[in-house]
Design a protein around this motif. Structure first.
Motif, PDB file in Angstrom:
ATOM      1  N   ARG A  35      49.545  37.885  39.528  1.00 24.69           N
ATOM      2  CA  ARG A  35      49.014  36.653  40.124  1.00 24.69           C
ATOM      3  C   ARG A  35      49.277  36.600  41.632  1.00 24.69           C
ATOM      4  O   ARG A  35      48.806  35.693  42.317  1.00 24.69           O
ATOM      5  CB  ARG A  35      49.642  35.422  39.452  1.00 24.69           C
ATOM      6  N   GLN A  36      50.055  37.545  42.130  1.00 20.63           N
ATOM      7  CA  GLN A  36      50.394  37.548  43.553  1.00 20.63           C
ATOM      8  C   GLN A  36      49.415  38.421  44.344  1.00 20.63           C
ATOM      9  O   GLN A  36      48.918  39.431  43.852  1.00 20.63           O
ATOM     10  CB  GLN A  36      51.829  38.070  43.741  1.00 20.63           C
ATOM     11  N   GLU A  37      49.170  38.007  45.560  1.00 23.28           N
ATOM     12  CA  GLU A  37      48.237  38.738  46.421  1.00 23.28           C
ATOM     13  C   GLU A  37      48.706  40.153  46.699  1.00 23.28           C
ATOM     14  O   GLU A  37      47.902  41.056  46.910  1.00 23.28           O
ATOM     15  CB  GLU A  37      48.060  37.992  47.752  1.00 23.28           C
ATOM     16  N   THR A  38      50.029  40.344  46.686  1.00 22.54           N
ATOM     17  CA  THR A  38      50.584  41.663  47.032  1.00 22.54           C
ATOM     18  C   THR A  38      50.640  42.619  45.850  1.00 22.54           C
ATOM     19  O   THR A  38      51.112  43.745  45.986  1.00 22.54           O
ATOM     20  CB  THR A  38      52.012  41.494  47.593  1.00 22.54           C
ATOM     21  N   ALA A  39      50.171  42.168  44.682  1.00 23.88           N
ATOM     22  CA  ALA A  39      50.279  43.004  43.483  1.00 23.88           C
ATOM     23  C   ALA A  39      49.526  44.321  43.677  1.00 23.88           C
ATOM     24  O   ALA A  39      48.353  44.324  44.046  1.00 23.88           O
ATOM     25  CB  ALA A  39      49.736  42.260  42.275  1.00 23.88           C
ATOM     26  N   PRO A  40      50.168  45.468  43.420  1.00 19.76           N
ATOM     27  CA  PRO A  40      49.474  46.754  43.549  1.00 19.76           C
ATOM     28  C   PRO A  40      48.544  46.987  42.357  1.00 19.76           C
ATOM     29  O   PRO A  40      48.666  46.358  41.301  1.00 19.76           O
ATOM     30  CB  PRO A  40      50.625  47.767  43.539  1.00 19.76           C
ATOM     31  N   GLY A  41      47.644  47.908  42.542  1.00 17.88           N
ATOM     32  CA  GLY A  41      46.718  48.223  41.452  1.00 17.88           C
ATOM     33  C   GLY A  41      47.437  48.665  40.197  1.00 17.88           C
ATOM     34  O   GLY A  41      46.985  48.394  39.078  1.00 17.88           O
ATOM     35  N   LYS A  42      48.596  49.312  40.366  1.00 22.28           N
ATOM     36  CA  LYS A  42      49.340  49.812  39.210  1.00 22.28           C
ATOM     37  C   LYS A  42      49.756  48.682  38.279  1.00 22.28           C
ATOM     38  O   LYS A  42      49.817  48.862  37.054  1.00 22.28           O
ATOM     39  CB  LYS A  42      50.572  50.588  39.686  1.00 22.28           C
ATOM     40  N   ALA A  43      50.036  47.511  38.827  1.00 24.00           N
ATOM     41  CA  ALA A  43      50.425  46.373  37.993  1.00 24.00           C
ATOM     42  C   ALA A  43      49.284  45.993  37.052  1.00 24.00           C
ATOM     43  O   ALA A  43      49.489  45.723  35.864  1.00 24.00           O
ATOM     44  CB  ALA A  43      50.813  45.181  38.877  1.00 24.00           C
ATOM     45  N   PHE A  44      48.074  45.972  37.574  1.00 30.42           N
ATOM     46  CA  PHE A  44      46.915  45.641  36.738  1.00 30.42           C
ATOM     47  C   PHE A  44      46.637  46.751  35.724  1.00 30.42           C
ATOM     48  O   PHE A  44      46.218  46.473  34.602  1.00 30.42           O
ATOM     49  CB  PHE A  44      45.690  45.409  37.632  1.00 30.42           C
ATOM     50  N   GLU A  45      46.885  48.001  36.120  1.00 35.00           N
ATOM     51  CA  GLU A  45      46.660  49.110  35.194  1.00 35.00           C
ATOM     52  C   GLU A  45      47.591  49.008  33.991  1.00 35.00           C
ATOM     53  O   GLU A  45      47.159  49.131  32.836  1.00 35.00           O
ATOM     54  CB  GLU A  45      46.865  50.442  35.899  1.00 35.00           C
ATOM     55  N   LEU A  46      48.874  48.765  34.256  1.00 34.47           N
ATOM     56  CA  LEU A  46      49.823  48.632  33.151  1.00 34.47           C
ATOM     57  C   LEU A  46      49.471  47.445  32.264  1.00 34.47           C
ATOM     58  O   LEU A  46      49.539  47.530  31.031  1.00 34.47           O
ATOM     59  CB  LEU A  46      51.250  48.472  33.693  1.00 34.47           C
ATOM     60  N   LEU A  47      49.086  46.352  32.890  1.00 36.75           N
ATOM     61  CA  LEU A  47      48.682  45.178  32.123  1.00 36.75           C
ATOM     62  C   LEU A  47      47.469  45.517  31.244  1.00 36.75           C
ATOM     63  O   LEU A  47      47.411  45.129  30.068  1.00 36.75           O
ATOM     64  CB  LEU A  47      48.349  44.026  33.067  1.00 36.75           C
ATOM     65  N   GLY A  48      46.519  46.232  31.814  1.00 37.93           N
ATOM     66  CA  GLY A  48      45.331  46.632  31.056  1.00 37.93           C
ATOM     67  C   GLY A  48      45.670  47.519  29.867  1.00 37.93           C
ATOM     68  O   GLY A  48      45.095  47.375  28.788  1.00 37.93           O
ATOM     69  N   LEU A  49      46.626  48.436  30.052  1.00 37.75           N
ATOM     70  CA  LEU A  49      47.030  49.312  28.958  1.00 37.75           C
ATOM     71  C   LEU A  49      47.641  48.514  27.815  1.00 37.75           C
ATOM     72  O   LEU A  49      47.377  48.789  26.636  1.00 37.75           O
ATOM     73  CB  LEU A  49      48.022  50.358  29.462  1.00 37.75           C
ATOM     74  N   ILE A  50      48.460  47.517  28.156  1.00 38.91           N
ATOM     75  CA  ILE A  50      49.050  46.679  27.116  1.00 38.91           C
ATOM     76  C   ILE A  50      47.970  45.867  26.413  1.00 38.91           C
ATOM     77  O   ILE A  50      47.942  45.760  25.177  1.00 38.91           O
ATOM     78  CB  ILE A  50      50.133  45.752  27.713  1.00 38.91           C
TER      79      ILE A  50
END
Length: 574
Positions: A127-142
């Protein structure tokens, strides 16, 4: 006349498609990403990298966060999962807005199988502007592991917006596009991948795996990707000098491009590397088979069995080679050896069952498939082959049950399995059960996928002709089948029969006489049809003789009545 589609070549392709390629039958190629059931299996290898401190963040205590994270890594290495989890929690408390730290903690939580904690860690981070793409990737995998395709797709797309180099995210988006029939965006993403990826060894290895996966799913696109694949070979070769795993992946690309000499040289060089590189011999087997060097493939397989007698895969492939040579006894011996070594290894069961079906041994095929059921369930091929075996035994009701179960599994897991051939088999079983309307629906599904399939065009046209319905359309489709296969005796018979049913026995006669001439052995159905035409044309002597020949081959009550009536009429006149 109805003719069944030949099973042999189809069953071979279908069975091997469980494994996609010989390399994957023997063992997974380096860098090839496969569908897995667990989130942790999708993560790259943990390199033990230190926590990243965001020096621009003044809201937390980065130094303490790093200390707690390092302690957590240490506790994890010692097998103290509880203490590791507490340290990771404290690290996040010390620096809650550090999104890169959140990613690293989430990766650790996933490796500890604390998937829900990882999920709760990633949600606020993304939810943070500074979130790297990797955070979304891990979330997507879950999310993907939970079956949440729509939300996981959105997460992977967000990941790529922030970091186009993320191969796993790109691959998952491509997979979804392909499943949904969105070919253009999938292909565009493949084309963009090469430029978006760095020269890091791990990323290039994953990139090769992504290209290999795409081509295995869309082989018709191989030529369109030729120049990109050559660029990928060049890019990866520049950094592969001391990277045997990457060289192994490059050899896959070389074989894909049919650069077999280069691939063979690379694989033979890898055989000398110490410690030994897994899968080198297996890939050489694949290469030798593809280049017609069967003897060299057998030598490699023999070496593999000597190196590890508990590996079932070489025995499985030896079985396939013997089956291809027509040596069924040796093939069965190797298949059963593979099954004995590792009963949970699927391919030999299906290859052996397919071989039995092709040899007309449906009961033996069912016995093999029953053995498979002791270890596997909810498998398309298991149900499909069972349906084929039951159909061969003329047990059409249980055959239909197995085929419907196969269809249900494929719809949920592998919709690409639902080919024209599959629907042809369902249709033919329904036709044998007298369920003609339902059979028609399945045949039309087949023709929707394979509009020029002569066997299905003929089968459906003949079915209509037999019932005396839709005769104009039946004639049109049988004519199309005849154009595709003008020498088929089954289609020639159908042409004659539909013309007879339309009241045109004179036009029917040449087709039926040609069908009879082409037969190596007399066929009772063609002789029956020929007799009907002779009778309609007033050639009663020829009609009586044709029916007599038909009955000598196979007794049929309906044919007998026609022959008896004609014979009695002849005796009355005399």
């Amino acid at each position: 006349m109805i003719s069944e589609s030949p099973l042999k070549s189809f069953l071979k392709v279908l069975t091997l498609s469980v494994c996609t390629t010989t390399v994957q039958i023997i063992g997974q190629g380096a860098g090839v990403q496969n569908e897995q059931n667990t989130v942790e299996s999708l993560l790259p290898e943990d390199k033990g990298s230190p926590v990243v401190i965001d020096s621009t963040d003044t809201s937390g205590n980065p130094a303490k966060a790093q200390a707690h994270f390092a302690a957590g890594v240490s506790w994890e290495a010692q097998g103290q999962a509880g203490k590791a989890l507490e340290s990771f929690r404290l690290s996040l408390e010390e620096d809650p807005s550090n999104t890169r730290l959140a990613v690293q903690v989430a990766e650790k939580l996933i490796s500890l199988r604390e998937i829900e904690l990882a999920y709760q860690t990633l949600l606020p981070a993304t939810r943070q502007e500074t979130a790297p793409g990797k955070a979304f990737e891990l979330l997507g995998l879950i999310q993907m592991s939970r079956g949440e395709e729509a939300t996981s797709l959105a997460s992977f797309q967000q990941a790529l917006e922030r970091d186009p180099s993320l191969i796993l995210s790109r691959q998952r988006v491509i997979d979804v596009h392909l499943r949904n029939g969105k070919e253009r965006p999938a292909f565009r993403m493949i084309q963009e991948a090469l430029e978006a990826t760095s020269n890091q060894v791990d990323e290039v290895t994953l990139l090769i795996g992504m290209y290999l996966r795409y081509v295995s799913m869309r082989p018709d696109r191989l030529q369109d990707l030729g120049s990109q694949l050559e660029s990928l070979i060049a890019k990866s070769s520049e950094i592969a000098k001391e990277q045997p795993a990457l060289k192994l992946s490059i050899s896959d690309l070389l074989m894909l491009q049919e650069r077999f000499e280069d691939a063979e040289k690379m694989l033979k060089d890898l055989k000398d590397v110490q410690p030994p590189v897994p899968l080198v011999s297996e890939k050489l087997v694949d290469l030798f088979l593809r280049t017609g060097k069967k003897d060299m493939a057998i030598l490699e397989l023999g070496e593999l069995t000597r190196e590890n007698s508990e590996n079932p895969r070489p025995y499985f492939l030896l079985g396939s080679l013997k089956a291809g040579d027509g040596d069924s006894a040796e093939a069965e011996k190797h298949y059963r050896k593979a099954m004995d070594i590792r009963p949970e290894f699927e391919p030999p069961y299906y290859e052996l069952a397919a071989m039995k079906l092709n040899e007309g041994e449906a009961r033996e095929a069912l016995e093999v498939l029953q053995q498979a059921r002791e270890h596997f369930s909810d498998q398309f091929i298991l149900e499909f082959y069972s349906g084929l075996a039951m159909s061969a035994l003329r047990r059409y009701e249980p055959s239909l049950g197995f085929l419907r179960q196969a269809e249900s599994i494929a719809e949920k897991q592998e919709p690409e399995r639902l080919t024209g051939f599959f629907y042809f088999r369902v249709g033919s079983v329904l036709e044998r059960l007298g369920k003609f309307k339902e059979a028609e629906v399945e045949f039309l599904k087949c023709l929707d996928r394979a509009p020029d399939d002569a066997t299905t065009l003929n089968y459906l046209g003949y079915m209509w002709a037999e019932q005396g319905v839709k005769l104009d359309q039946a004639h049109e489709w049988i004519m199309k089948a005849h154009e595709l296969e003008p020498e088929s005796e089954a289609i020639l018979d159908s042409m004659g029969w539909v013309l007879y049913q339309k009241g045109k026995p004179a036009e029917a006669l040449p087709f039926l006489e040609k069908a009879k001439e082409k037969l190596t052995e007399p066929d009772p159905t063609i002789l029956d049809h020929l007799a009907d035409v002779y009778e309609a044309l007033g050639e009663t002597g020829k009609a009586e003789e044709a029916w007599k020949q038909s009955l000598e081959i196979e007794f049929n009550e309906r044919v007998f009545k026609k022959w008896r009536i004609l014979k009695d009429q002849g005796e009355t006149k005399s």
